[in-house]
Design a protein around this motif. Sequence first.
Motif, short mmCIF file in Angstrom:
data_model
loop_
_atom_site.label_atom_id
_atom_site.label_comp_id
_atom_site.label_asym_id
_atom_site.label_seq_id
_atom_site.Cartn_x
_atom_site.Cartn_y
_atom_site.Cartn_z
N GLN A 1 0.92 -1.27 -0.01
CA GLN A 1 -0.10 0.00 -0.19
C GLN A 1 0.86 1.28 0.02
OE1 GLN A 1 -2.26 -0.76 3.61
NE2 GLN A 1 -4.00 -1.90 2.48
N TYR A 2 1.85 0.96 0.69
CA TYR A 2 2.93 2.36 1.06
C TYR A 2 3.57 2.81 -0.49
CZ TYR A 2 6.80 5.15 2.40
OH TYR A 2 7.97 6.00 2.47
N PHE A 3 3.78 1.70 -1.26
CA PHE A 3 4.67 2.06 -2.39
C PHE A 3 3.74 2.22 -3.46
CE2 PHE A 3 8.51 0.29 -0.34
CZ PHE A 3 9.31 0.73 -1.30
N THR A 4 2.57 1.73 -3.51
CA THR A 4 1.64 2.05 -4.46
C THR A 4 0.82 3.39 -4.25
OG1 THR A 4 0.69 -0.25 -4.46
CG2 THR A 4 -0.78 1.53 -5.23
N GLU A 5 0.89 4.02 -3.17
CA GLU A 5 0.12 5.22 -2.75
C GLU A 5 1.37 6.35 -3.21
OE1 GLU A 5 -2.81 8.03 -1.53
OE2 GLU A 5 -2.68 5.61 -2.00
N LEU A 6 2.66 6.10 -3.03
CA LEU A 6 3.82 6.92 -3.28
C LEU A 6 3.82 7.01 -4.83
CD1 LEU A 6 6.58 6.12 -0.77
CD2 LEU A 6 5.29 8.43 -0.91
N ALA A 7 3.64 6.04 -5.47
CA ALA A 7 3.71 6.07 -6.77
C ALA A 7 2.64 6.76 -7.39
CB ALA A 7 3.84 4.45 -7.37
N ARG A 8 1.32 6.39 -7.07
CA ARG A 8 0.28 7.10 -7.70
C ARG A 8 0.43 8.77 -7.42
NH1 ARG A 8 -3.27 4.39 -4.90
NH2 ARG A 8 -3.56 2.88 -6.73
N GLU A 9 0.88 9.12 -6.19
CA GLU A 9 0.75 10.49 -5.85
C GLU A 9 2.10 11.14 -6.61
OE1 GLU A 9 -1.69 12.19 -4.27
OE2 GLU A 9 -3.08 10.40 -4.45
N LEU A 10 3.09 10.48 -6.61
CA LEU A 10 4.07 11.13 -7.19
C LEU A 10 4.60 11.15 -8.72
CD1 LEU A 10 6.54 10.63 -3.91
CD2 LEU A 10 5.08 12.60 -4.61
N GLY A 11 3.54 10.33 -9.09
CA GLY A 11 3.78 10.16 -10.69
C GLY A 11 4.70 8.91 -11.14
N TYR A 12 4.74 7.76 -10.38
CA TYR A 12 5.74 6.94 -10.69
C TYR A 12 4.68 5.60 -11.29
CZ TYR A 12 9.82 9.15 -8.70
OH TYR A 12 10.67 10.10 -8.40
N PRO A 13 5.43 4.74 -12.00
CA PRO A 13 4.82 3.66 -12.22
C PRO A 13 4.13 2.82 -11.21
CG PRO A 13 6.68 3.66 -13.67
CD PRO A 13 6.78 4.65 -12.72
N ILE A 14 3.15 2.30 -11.10
CA ILE A 14 2.31 1.41 -9.91
C ILE A 14 3.19 -0.04 -10.03
CG2 ILE A 14 0.46 0.20 -8.93
CD1 ILE A 14 0.41 3.23 -9.04
N PRO A 15 3.82 -0.09 -8.81
CA PRO A 15 4.81 -1.55 -8.75
C PRO A 15 4.01 -2.69 -8.92
CG PRO A 15 5.04 -0.08 -6.47
CD PRO A 15 3.71 0.54 -7.55
N GLU A 16 4.70 -3.66 -9.50
CA GLU A 16 4.02 -5.06 -9.89
C GLU A 16 3.87 -5.75 -8.71
OE1 GLU A 16 5.77 -9.04 -12.16
OE2 GLU A 16 6.85 -7.15 -12.08
N ARG A 17 3.00 -6.45 -8.54
CA ARG A 17 2.99 -7.53 -7.34
C ARG A 17 3.57 -8.68 -7.59
NH1 ARG A 17 0.34 -2.95 -5.86
NH2 ARG A 17 -0.91 -3.24 -4.11
N ILE A 18 4.46 -9.32 -6.76
CA ILE A 18 4.95 -10.52 -6.76
C ILE A 18 4.66 -11.56 -5.36
CG2 ILE A 18 6.83 -10.05 -8.51
CD1 ILE A 18 8.73 -9.92 -6.14
N THR A 19 4.92 -12.87 -5.45
CA THR A 19 4.76 -13.27 -4.36
C THR A 19 5.92 -13.54 -3.50
OG1 THR A 19 5.47 -15.48 -5.30
CG2 THR A 19 3.03 -14.96 -5.54
N LEU A 20 5.84 -13.89 -2.48
CA LEU A 20 7.03 -13.97 -1.52
C LEU A 20 8.04 -14.92 -2.05
CD1 LEU A 20 8.64 -13.00 1.25
CD2 LEU A 20 7.25 -15.01 2.61
#
Length: 293
Positions: A220-239
Motif C-alpha cells: 500500500q505504501y509503495f502504491t500510494e507513493l507511486a500514484r501520488e508522485l507520478g511513478y509507475p504502479i509497482p508490480e505485485r509478486i509472491t514472497l
Amino acid sequence: MSQQVLIIGFGDIAHRLVQQLDADTAQIMALVRRNERAQELEALGLQMHLADLDDPSSLAGLEVNEVEIYYFAPPSSIDEQDHRMRNFLAAIEGQQPRRFVYISTSGVYGNSQGAWVDETTPAQPSTERGKRRLDAEQVLQAYGHRHGVPVAILRVGGIYGPGRLPLRQLESARPVLTDEESGYTNRIHADDLAMICRVAMERGEGIYNVSDGHPGTMAQYFTELARELGYPIPERITLDEAREVLPPAMLSYLEESRRLDTSRLVNELGIELRYPDLKSGIESIKQHLVASG
C-alpha cells in the motif's frame, strides 16, 4: 541560563530537531567524528565535540552533567551488541545528565504476524540490527537506573518525509509483495518524529511506540507513493518470487509484520501529529517537491 543539549548522531532528524529547539534557551552541542562535518555544523551556530563512538579514548573528558542528551547514532555492526552505546555510557559513567532520549526501532519486537504490539509486548528481535537496538535500550536503561536519569526510548517504525523517500525503488519499478503476503508496516513523518523527540525530552520516561497510528502494508505504501508522485504502479509478486529478486536486507524487513499501538505516546505525552496519516504526509511532500523544484 540556557539549557545544554548534546546531540549524538547528527543526521536528518537532528537537523529537524534543531529547527524546533529555542536557540535563545538551548546551547546545542553535536558529537561528530569528522572535522569537515564539524565545520559544516559550526556554520549553523552549533558547538562541536569531535569524537568517534568506535574509539573509546576519543570520548575521554566529555562532560554531560545536567545536559539533555539526544542519542540518534546507529549501532555498531560487530555482533549483537551496540558497542557504540556501551562506549559512550562507559565514558560518562558517574555523571548525571538531566534527561536522555534514544531513538530505537520497532524491530525489537520481531515478527508479530501482523498483531498489535504495545510497550508491554516482549521484545523478541529476529535480526542482528534489532538485537543491537535492544542491547542499546537495556544498557541505557541500566545507566538511567544507576544514576537516577530519566530515559525515554522511542521504538520507531519507518520514517518518511522530504529526502526520506524510496525514490530509487520507485524509479526502478521494484516489485512489491502481493496484498495477501505483504506484512504490516508503521510510519511516522520525520518532522513529527523530531517533535516527539523534543516532547519526550520535556516529560517522557520509559518506552514509547512511535508511528502515526495508521499501519498499512508495504504494498500500500509503495502504491500510494507511486500514484501520488507520478511513478509507475509497482508490480505485485509472491514472497517466493521476491526471494529470487530482492536483496536479503529488504527481504528480512518485508518478512516482519506488526502493528504499533501508540496509545501511550498519545495519552501520556499528549502528542498531536502534524501529519496523522500517510495521505497528509504525502501531500506535504508533494508541496515540498513543487516548492524546491
